[in-house]
Write a protein that holds these residues in place. Structure first.
Motif, mmCIF file in Angstrom:
data_model
loop_
_atom_site.group_PDB
_atom_site.id
_atom_site.type_symbol
_atom_site.label_atom_id
_atom_site.label_comp_id
_atom_site.label_asym_id
_atom_site.label_seq_id
_atom_site.Cartn_x
_atom_site.Cartn_y
_atom_site.Cartn_z
ATOM 1 N N PHE A 31 0.839 -1.194 0.000
ATOM 2 C CA PHE A 31 0.000 0.000 0.000
ATOM 3 C C PHE A 31 0.879 1.251 0.000
ATOM 4 C CE2 PHE A 31 -2.020 3.403 2.521
ATOM 5 C CZ PHE A 31 -3.083 3.692 1.684
ATOM 6 N N PHE A 32 1.865 1.275 0.895
ATOM 7 C CA PHE A 32 2.737 2.445 0.965
ATOM 8 C C PHE A 32 3.710 2.490 -0.207
ATOM 9 C CE2 PHE A 32 1.271 2.318 5.383
ATOM 10 C CZ PHE A 32 0.907 3.644 5.552
ATOM 11 N N ALA A 33 4.131 1.319 -0.697
ATOM 12 C CA ALA A 33 4.983 1.299 -1.891
ATOM 13 C C ALA A 33 4.219 1.888 -3.077
ATOM 14 C CB ALA A 33 5.429 -0.121 -2.200
ATOM 15 N N TRP A 34 2.934 1.562 -3.181
ATOM 16 C CA TRP A 34 2.085 2.110 -4.246
ATOM 17 C C TRP A 34 1.948 3.623 -4.090
ATOM 18 C CZ3 TRP A 34 -2.931 4.214 -3.483
ATOM 19 C CH2 TRP A 34 -3.601 4.552 -4.662
ATOM 20 N N LEU A 35 1.768 4.091 -2.852
ATOM 21 C CA LEU A 35 1.670 5.531 -2.618
ATOM 22 C C LEU A 35 2.946 6.254 -3.043
ATOM 23 C CD1 LEU A 35 -0.059 6.011 0.865
ATOM 24 C CD2 LEU A 35 -1.025 6.438 -1.395
ATOM 25 N N MET A 36 4.087 5.575 -2.910
ATOM 26 C CA MET A 36 5.368 6.171 -3.278
ATOM 27 C C MET A 36 5.698 5.969 -4.754
ATOM 28 S SD MET A 36 5.994 7.492 -0.435
ATOM 29 C CE MET A 36 5.216 7.238 1.168
ATOM 30 N N GLY A 37 4.711 5.512 -5.524
ATOM 31 C CA GLY A 37 4.902 5.390 -6.962
ATOM 32 C C GLY A 37 5.446 4.057 -7.428
ATOM 33 N N GLY A 38 5.464 3.044 -6.558
ATOM 34 C CA GLY A 38 6.000 1.746 -6.922
ATOM 35 C C GLY A 38 5.274 1.112 -8.097
ATOM 36 N N LYS A 39 6.022 0.455 -8.962
ATOM 37 C CA LYS A 39 5.465 -0.224 -10.128
ATOM 38 C C LYS A 39 5.778 -1.725 -10.052
ATOM 39 C CE LYS A 39 4.313 3.781 -11.867
ATOM 40 N NZ LYS A 39 2.899 4.226 -11.889
ATOM 41 N N ASN A 40 5.112 -2.488 -10.911
ATOM 42 C CA ASN A 40 5.334 -3.944 -10.986
ATOM 43 C C ASN A 40 5.243 -4.591 -9.601
ATOM 44 O OD1 ASN A 40 5.802 -3.705 -13.763
ATOM 45 N ND2 ASN A 40 7.984 -3.344 -13.441
ATOM 46 N N ILE A 41 4.200 -4.225 -8.873
ATOM 47 C CA ILE A 41 4.009 -4.735 -7.511
ATOM 48 C C ILE A 41 3.540 -6.189 -7.554
ATOM 49 C CG2 ILE A 41 2.588 -4.510 -5.431
ATOM 50 C CD1 ILE A 41 2.560 -1.484 -5.952
ATOM 51 N N ARG A 42 4.159 -7.007 -6.704
ATOM 52 C CA ARG A 42 3.774 -8.415 -6.592
ATOM 53 C C ARG A 42 3.780 -8.831 -5.130
ATOM 54 N NH1 ARG A 42 7.365 -12.290 -9.193
ATOM 55 N NH2 ARG A 42 5.619 -13.736 -8.989
ATOM 56 N N VAL A 43 2.853 -9.717 -4.787
ATOM 57 C CA VAL A 43 2.801 -10.288 -3.446
ATOM 58 C C VAL A 43 2.964 -11.796 -3.575
ATOM 59 C CG1 VAL A 43 1.420 -10.636 -1.370
ATOM 60 C CG2 VAL A 43 1.279 -8.470 -2.600
ATOM 61 N N ILE A 44 3.952 -12.341 -2.892
ATOM 62 C CA ILE A 44 4.207 -13.775 -2.942
ATOM 63 C C ILE A 44 3.807 -14.378 -1.609
ATOM 64 C CG2 ILE A 44 5.975 -15.562 -3.083
ATOM 65 C CD1 ILE A 44 6.381 -12.223 -4.863
ATOM 66 N N ILE A 45 2.898 -15.340 -1.654
ATOM 67 C CA ILE A 45 2.414 -16.000 -0.453
ATOM 68 C C ILE A 45 2.977 -17.410 -0.411
ATOM 69 C CG2 ILE A 45 0.381 -16.754 0.844
ATOM 70 C CD1 ILE A 45 0.710 -13.709 0.560
ATOM 71 N N GLY A 46 3.750 -17.695 0.631
ATOM 72 C CA GLY A 46 4.317 -19.023 0.794
ATOM 73 C C GLY A 46 5.685 -19.161 0.172
ATOM 74 N N SER A 47 6.154 -20.396 0.119
ATOM 75 C CA SER A 47 7.458 -20.699 -0.461
ATOM 76 C C SER A 47 7.341 -21.952 -1.316
ATOM 77 C CB SER A 47 8.501 -20.903 0.646
ATOM 78 O OG SER A 47 8.107 -21.950 1.510
ATOM 79 N N GLY A 48 8.430 -22.282 -2.012
ATOM 80 C CA GLY A 48 8.387 -23.422 -2.927
ATOM 81 C C GLY A 48 7.979 -22.993 -4.322
ATOM 82 N N LYS A 49 7.598 -23.952 -5.132
ATOM 83 C CA LYS A 49 7.237 -23.636 -6.511
ATOM 84 C C LYS A 49 5.869 -22.961 -6.602
ATOM 85 C CE LYS A 49 5.222 -28.185 -7.608
ATOM 86 N NZ LYS A 49 5.326 -29.374 -8.488
ATOM 87 N N SER A 50 5.707 -22.172 -7.632
ATOM 88 C CA SER A 50 4.464 -21.417 -7.823
ATOM 89 C C SER A 50 3.319 -22.353 -8.198
ATOM 90 C CB SER A 50 4.656 -20.369 -8.918
ATOM 91 O OG SER A 50 3.461 -19.675 -9.167
ATOM 92 N N ILE A 51 2.150 -22.139 -7.579
ATOM 93 C CA ILE A 51 0.945 -22.924 -7.898
ATOM 94 C C ILE A 51 0.072 -22.166 -8.879
ATOM 95 C CG2 ILE A 51 -1.147 -23.995 -6.968
ATOM 96 C CD1 ILE A 51 0.275 -24.349 -4.328
ATOM 97 N N PHE A 52 -0.225 -20.916 -8.547
ATOM 98 C CA PHE A 52 -1.020 -20.099 -9.464
ATOM 99 C C PHE A 52 -0.798 -18.624 -9.164
ATOM 100 C CE2 PHE A 52 -3.864 -20.571 -5.842
ATOM 101 C CZ PHE A 52 -4.415 -19.315 -5.695
ATOM 102 N N THR A 53 -1.156 -17.804 -10.133
ATOM 103 C CA THR A 53 -1.051 -16.351 -9.997
ATOM 104 C C THR A 53 -2.401 -15.726 -10.308
ATOM 105 O OG1 THR A 53 1.280 -16.375 -10.662
ATOM 106 C CG2 THR A 53 0.120 -14.269 -10.805
#
Length: 227
Positions: A31-53
């Motif tokens: 939220f604050f990164a977005w307020l500061m103009g952040g781009k290409n924002i991603r949130v990664i939940i968990g660890s290991g190989k990706s299941i879905f996006t």
């Protein structure tokens, strides 16, 4: 004493409540990164190989363990902006905990195992985020970064600078590190840019400067990411 009847409660906390708390924590950072103009924002939940996006959220195999966020090209990189970004996770966990407590007290929701676990583990999350300590992998807790910034130790967000420069004598594009050592050479500008982004992304916080016609222009920055 922990008994067999408590196992379902443990599983509920581990596989449902903790991931929700983790999502809220990362939401505060982005939220604050977005307020500061952040781009290409991603949130990664968990660890290991990706299941879905789904949109900006990526869920990994062990979704109940760990979480972090990434973002690029923030426009405001001063100390206060970084303090807000690193405080965001703690703030969102605290606000959501207060909200649940108020809803229970006003009888908008019924008190039960889920509200208890949510409150308990949110406070657990807040405590270990605030605690100023280094992690074994070389990262720091949010509290450690915030404390260092308050103390004026801005080296924790000091960026390495990588430069892309055209060498006329060799007719090649060079990637230079922050000590002006040549890291790689390419024939095309776009290949050099891609190579510089790969290097800079792996060495956060960093930024990329393109030198063209003796003019310098920042084309990418990769801030230190909160956990």
């Amino acid at each position: 004493m922990f008994g067999l009847q408590d196992i379902p409660k443990f599983l509920l906390a581990f596989f449902l409540v903790l991931p929700i708390i983790s999502i809220l924590h990362e939401a505060g950072h982005i939220f604050f990164a977005w307020l500061m103009g952040g781009k290409n924002i991603r949130v990664i939940i968990g660890s290991g190989k990706s299941i879905f996006t789904a949109g900006i959220i990526e869920v990994r195999q062990y979704y109940f363990w760990y979480g972090f966020c990434t973002f690029e090209n923030i426009k405001r990189k001063e100390k206060i902006a970084n303090i807000l970004i690193f405080s965001g996770g703690i703030l969102f966990n605290l606000l959501s905990t207060i909200a649940v407590i108020l809803m229970v007290e006003s009888e908008l929701v019924r008190s039960g195992i889920v509200t208890y676990q949510f409150t308990y583990f949110s406070l657990y999350y807040i405590f270990f985020s605030v605690l100023p300590m280094p992690y074994p992998d070389g990262n720091f807790s949010d509290g450690k970064i915030i404390l260092d910034l308050i103390k004026g130790k801005e080296e924790v967000i000091h960026e390495r600078t990588y430069r892309i420069k055209f060498e006329k004598n060799e007719d090649k594009w060079q990637i230079l590190d922050y000590q002006d050592n040549i890291l790689d050479i390419f024939e095309k500008e776009e290949d050099a840019t891609s190579g510089a982004r790969k290097i800079a992304r792996q060495h956060r916080p960093s930024r990329i400067i393109l030198i063209k016609e003796e003019k310098e222009q920042e084309i990418q920055n990769y801030p230190r990411i909160p956990l």
